[in-house]
Design a protein around this motif. Structure first.
Motif, PDB file in Angstrom:
ATOM      1  N   GLU A 215       0.851  -1.195   0.000  1.00  0.00           N
ATOM      2  CA  GLU A 215       0.000   0.000   0.000  1.00  0.00           C
ATOM      3  C   GLU A 215       0.884   1.242   0.000  1.00  0.00           C
ATOM      4  N   VAL A 216       0.533   2.231  -0.819  1.00  0.00           N
ATOM      5  CA  VAL A 216       1.284   3.502  -0.782  1.00  0.00           C
ATOM      6  C   VAL A 216       0.313   4.676  -0.798  1.00  0.00           C
TER       7      VAL A 216
ATOM      8  N   LEU B   5      -3.030   3.818  -2.931  1.00  0.00           N
ATOM      9  CA  LEU B   5      -3.179   2.592  -3.736  1.00  0.00           C
ATOM     10  C   LEU B   5      -3.109   1.417  -2.770  1.00  0.00           C
ATOM     11  N   THR B   6      -4.128   0.545  -2.820  1.00  0.00           N
ATOM     12  CA  THR B   6      -4.155  -0.591  -1.900  1.00  0.00           C
ATOM     13  C   THR B   6      -4.251  -1.886  -2.686  1.00  0.00           C
ATOM     14  N   PRO B   7      -3.382  -2.862  -2.401  1.00  0.00           N
ATOM     15  CA  PRO B   7      -3.535  -4.160  -3.083  1.00  0.00           C
ATOM     16  C   PRO B   7      -4.790  -4.864  -2.581  1.00  0.00           C
ATOM     17  N   LEU B   8      -5.538  -5.500  -3.497  1.00  0.00           N
ATOM     18  CA  LEU B   8      -6.750  -6.242  -3.111  1.00  0.00           C
ATOM     19  C   LEU B   8      -6.539  -7.729  -3.380  1.00  0.00           C
ATOM     20  N   GLU B   9      -7.490  -8.550  -2.897  1.00  0.00           N
ATOM     21  CA  GLU B   9      -7.348  -9.995  -3.097  1.00  0.00           C
ATOM     22  C   GLU B   9      -7.541 -10.332  -4.584  1.00  0.00           C
TER      23      GLU B   9
ATOM     24  N   GLY C  35      -8.811 -11.440  -8.016  1.00  0.00           N
ATOM     25  CA  GLY C  35     -10.166 -11.485  -8.592  1.00  0.00           C
ATOM     26  C   GLY C  35     -11.004 -10.262  -8.239  1.00  0.00           C
ATOM     27  N   ALA C  36     -10.449  -9.344  -7.430  1.00  0.00           N
ATOM     28  CA  ALA C  36     -11.251  -8.195  -6.985  1.00  0.00           C
ATOM     29  C   ALA C  36     -11.401  -7.140  -8.078  1.00  0.00           C
ATOM     30  N   GLY C  37     -10.462  -7.095  -9.034  1.00  0.00           N
ATOM     31  CA  GLY C  37     -10.545  -6.086 -10.099  1.00  0.00           C
ATOM     32  C   GLY C  37     -10.066  -4.726  -9.617  1.00  0.00           C
ATOM     33  N   VAL C  38     -10.470  -3.692 -10.350  1.00  0.00           N
ATOM     34  CA  VAL C  38     -10.040  -2.331  -9.994  1.00  0.00           C
ATOM     35  C   VAL C  38     -11.209  -1.614  -9.319  1.00  0.00           C
ATOM     36  N   GLN C  39     -10.929  -0.961  -8.218  1.00  0.00           N
ATOM     37  CA  GLN C  39     -11.979  -0.164  -7.556  1.00  0.00           C
ATOM     38  C   GLN C  39     -11.454   1.253  -7.390  1.00  0.00           C
ATOM     39  N   ILE C  40     -12.237   2.226  -7.843  1.00  0.00           N
ATOM     40  CA  ILE C  40     -11.818   3.621  -7.691  1.00  0.00           C
ATOM     41  C   ILE C  40     -12.807   4.305  -6.749  1.00  0.00           C
TER      42      ILE C  40
ATOM     43  N   PRO D  47      -2.902  -4.274 -18.452  1.00  0.00           N
ATOM     44  CA  PRO D  47      -3.733  -3.552 -17.480  1.00  0.00           C
ATOM     45  C   PRO D  47      -3.478  -3.974 -16.027  1.00  0.00           C
ATOM     46  N   ILE D  48      -3.818  -3.062 -15.140  1.00  0.00           N
ATOM     47  CA  ILE D  48      -3.678  -3.331 -13.709  1.00  0.00           C
ATOM     48  C   ILE D  48      -4.951  -3.956 -13.186  1.00  0.00           C
ATOM     49  N   THR D  49      -4.805  -4.847 -12.223  1.00  0.00           N
ATOM     50  CA  THR D  49      -6.003  -5.392 -11.588  1.00  0.00           C
ATOM     51  C   THR D  49      -5.772  -5.556 -10.091  1.00  0.00           C
ATOM     52  N   ASP D  50      -6.850  -5.868  -9.370  1.00  0.00           N
ATOM     53  CA  ASP D  50      -6.806  -6.124  -7.926  1.00  0.00           C
ATOM     54  C   ASP D  50      -6.162  -4.974  -7.153  1.00  0.00           C
TER      55      ASP D  50
END
Ligand SMILES: Nc1nc2c(ncn2[C@@H]2O[C@H](COP(=O)(O)OP(=O)(O)OP(=O)(O)O)[C@@H](O)[C@H]2O)c(=O)[nH]1
Ligand SMILES: [Mg+2]
Length: 689
Positions: free
Chosen positions: A485-486, A509-513, A515-520, A556-559
């Motif tokens: 996380e930063v 920016l927080t890493p997610l588990e 399959g979570a995808g991108v959340q803004i 692309p970025i995910t999770d």
């Protein structure tokens, strides 16, 4: 408008894993309903619904096609879908707009991983289903095994509505325990021959009838009471109760047959009419009105506000043909309507009812119906069409992300100019197909759901558009993510032509588990986010764009969650350009320091191999970084379930065939993204060797 009452309309799909017999069943439905006069077989490349050249050559369905037929007093709008997982979008779009479905199972192969996927898709859209166990004529047919797999692997409650007469090659018909009849299917007749249940089947029929009554009693208490008191329970009451169970998604009546042998189709069609919903049985359709901000609820009414979903777009000789499901109101050829998703007015030049690839021109269509329209130039899959003065937006469909890519190059200079406009047409049709230019090599990169998907597309370039291309080797489509996380603060300032352009934001920016995808997250209530609405939207879009572009590899970025915590606004100084530039620059700096890494697609496999070769197959699966998740014996075959990286799976079919003397087979579908190995991290510069 269709002449028949809405309660007699059935919008249904035929769904299942590959090769279960969907197209063969559809062909019989068309034949027995009198829509076609000669049965065309898939293996001879002659099935009506498999009209594309490649479908006929490959013997598989690629694109969902629809048709309409009449059965008794019902009009059936039928969509035959493909089973191959690469064309899953065709199932997705069909299930989005259908009211009911017939799920086909193979009596031999039973529930396969793809059956589970299709079943889950139908669950997601809450589509009521009846089931047909096909291929009862084949050696090894075992409907009881299929029923237990349905219970265990699909967590479904099947209700066996028929018993087989004879088995395997001597399968000749079915017993209907409710009607107390045996049905056989003489080749010379269009309707089954009936006879009373023979004494040797009486006991089995009696217990099958009791099981049906037990299921029906869950949806009508009086059935149980009458049954216990020994009173007669008329079939009509049982039909009504079972129908209730089907509509509630609690019961799945199961029918038996062998479509290729023309057995079991007419009772299945009776069941479509009897148990599957009409548009009137569906709950009112929720639609969002962007003008009032209110969620409206649309009953199925031809006089209601117009609301239709474009669920499929097809480039027919270069012109757009849009498939519409009408949820409310009435459409006329010549109408000017609103594409509410894109806020564009469009005119329907002509309207048709489709029969596979052929079409009949119609002037009017109304609620509940499925039609195609020409002239809707801006339409894309998932768009909502409505009246110009009454905007409405329906929820779209879930589009899976592509996992395989292929570089293509045109063979001549003229073809190079035609390539992108032609690909554009294929992009209209297929939301799971993507095209991009490689930043480093300038090559055109196609990405899709699998090797077959991209092979079909490149063949279509040649067949349909006369464009020959050279293709590279298929590659995996990776994803990037972060592991730390930063928090980051970015200020962008520049003076252009005497005007200050400024943007500032603070975000995490927080890493997610997985399959979570991108959340803004841009919290409306946060007083530190002062941007006016249009700058807020621009900030969100800039962050989304940054996620699509990635950090190091261009994937692309995910999770990842992006939480904006501060975004000050200084009137006259903070500008759209300033905010977007701060977001993009800040994002890349923050992501670089958030321990970025690469994820690769992992596939779920089901491999069927003769037991004698299973040791050999296990060994080479391990060499491919595969992980075994389950094993089961079926006769002299071993079924291995495994998870393995897609990067290792190109060409697997040939390897498996040679390891099993041609007797092994497998199915594969995308499972999830997971950490890519060290070689890939080095190759894309995440670590230095
Ligand atoms: N023995 C036997 N073969 C069948 C039966 N039904 C279909 N087949 C054969 O099984 C193969 C696949 O049938 P299709 O109807 O193309 O299957 P599908 O489900 O439409 O396949 P996809 O569209 O590719 O997913 C064909 O060769 C059919 O002739 C049946 O009842 N018995
Ligand atoms: Mg088919």
């Amino acid at each position: 408008m269709s002449a028949i009452p809405l309660k007699n309309l059935r919008n249904i799909g035929i769904i299942s894993h590959i090769d279960a017999g969907k197209t063969t069943v559809s062909e019989r439905i068309l034949f027995y309903s009198g829509k076609i006069h000669k049965i065309g077989e898939v293996h001879e490349g002659a099935a009506t619904m498999d009209w594309m050249v490649q479908e006929q050559e490959r013997g598989i369905t690629i694109t969902a096609s629809n048709t309409t037929c009449q059965w008794g007093d019902c009009q059936i709008n039928l969509i035959d879908t493909p089973g191959h997982i690469d064309f899953t979008i065709e199932v997705e779009r069909s299930l989005r707009v259908l009211d009911g479905a017939v799920a086909i199972f193979s009596a031999v192969e039973g529930v396969q991983p793809q059956t589970e996927s299709v079943w889950r898709q139908a669950n997601r859209y809450q589509v009521p289903r009846i089931c047909f166990i096909n291929k009862m004529d084949r050696v090894g047919a075992n409907h009881e095994a299929v029923l237990s797999q349905m219970r265990e692997r699909l967590a479904a409650r099947p209700v066996l509505m028929q018993l087989p007469l004879g088995a395997e090659s001597s399968f000749s018909g079915v017993i209907d325990p409710l009607a107390g009849q045996m049905l056989t299917f003489p080749e010379s007749e269009n309707m089954p021959a009936t006879s009373p249940i023979a004494p040797e089947y009486a006991e089995a029929a009696q217990s099958a009838r009791e099981a049906i009554l037990e299921a029906a009693a869950d949806y009508d208490d009086s059935i149980l009471d009458d049954f216990l008191e020994g009173n007669t329970v008329e079939p009509e009451r049982v039909y009504a109760a079972i129908r209730k169970g089907v509509l509630a998604g609690g019961l799945f009546p199961v029918f038996l047959g062998a479509a290729l042998r023309n057995k079991g189709i007419q009772p299945l069609m009776d069941a479509v009419a009897r148990y599957l919903p009409s548009p009137l049985d569906m709950p009112p359709t929720p639609a969002f009105n962007p003008k009032t901000g209110v969620q409206e609820s649309l009953p199925c009414d031809p006089r209601g506000p117009l609301c239709a979903m474009a669920f499929k777009v097809f480039a027919d000789e270069g012109r757009k043909l849009t498939y519409l499901r009408i949820y409310s109101g009435t459409l006329h050829a010549g109408d000017t309507i609103l594409n509410a998703t894109r806020n564009q007015q469009e005119k329907i030049s002509r309207m048709f009812r489709m029969h596979s690839h052929k079409r009949d021109r119609i002037e009017t269509a109304s609620t509940g119906d499925i039609v195609t329209a020409a002239g809707l130039k801006g339409a894309l899959t998932g768009d909502t069409f409505c009246a110009v003065d009454h905007p409405l937006i329906l929820s779209g469909l879930d589009v899976p992300e592509p996992v395989v890519s292929l570089a293509v190059e045109s063979r001549s200079v003229e073809d190079r100019e035609k390539l992108l406009p032609t690909l554009e047409k294929l992009l209209w049709e297929d939301p799971t197909f993507k095209v991009r230019e490689d930043r480093d090599t300038g090559q055109t990169i196609l990405s899709g759901m699998g090797e077959l998907h991209l092979e079909v597309i490149t063949r279509r370039l040649a067949d349909d558009f006369g464009l020959n291309v050279k293709t590279g080797r298929p590659q995996v489509v990776y994803r990037e993510t972060i592991r730390k996380e930063v928090e980051h603060h970015e200020v962008f300032e520049i003076e252009t032509e005497g005007k200050m352009q400024r943007g500032e934001l603070r975000f995490t920016l927080t890493p997610l588990e997985r399959g979570a995808g991108v959340q803004i997250t841009l919290d409306d209530e946060n007083p530190a986010i002062q941007l006016p609405p249009e700058l807020r939207t621009a900030l969100r879009e800039a962050l989304e764009q940054s996620c699509r572009t990635g950090i190091r590899s261009g994937y692309p970025i995910t999770d990842v969650r992006v939480t904006v915590t501060e975004a000050p606004f200084i009137p006259g100084v903070t500008t759209m350009m300033g905010v977007c530039a701060a977001a993009q620059k800040g994002f890349i700096t923050a992501a670089q320091s958030a321990d970025p890494t690469l994820l690769e697609p992992i596939m779920a496999l089901e491999i069927s191999t003769p037991s004698e070769f299973s040791g050999k197959v296990l060994t080479f699966l391990r060499q491919k970084r595969g992980r075994i998740t389950g094993m089961e014996s079926r006769g002299d075959m071993e079924i291995l379930r495994a998870a393995a990286p897609l990067a290792q799976m190109f060409g697997f079919m040939t390897e498996l065939r040679s390891a099993t003397k041609g007797r092994g087979s497998f199915t594969m579908e995308f499972s999830h993204f997971d950490q890519a190995p060290k070689e890939d991290l080095e190759r894309f510069g995440f670590i230095t060797g």
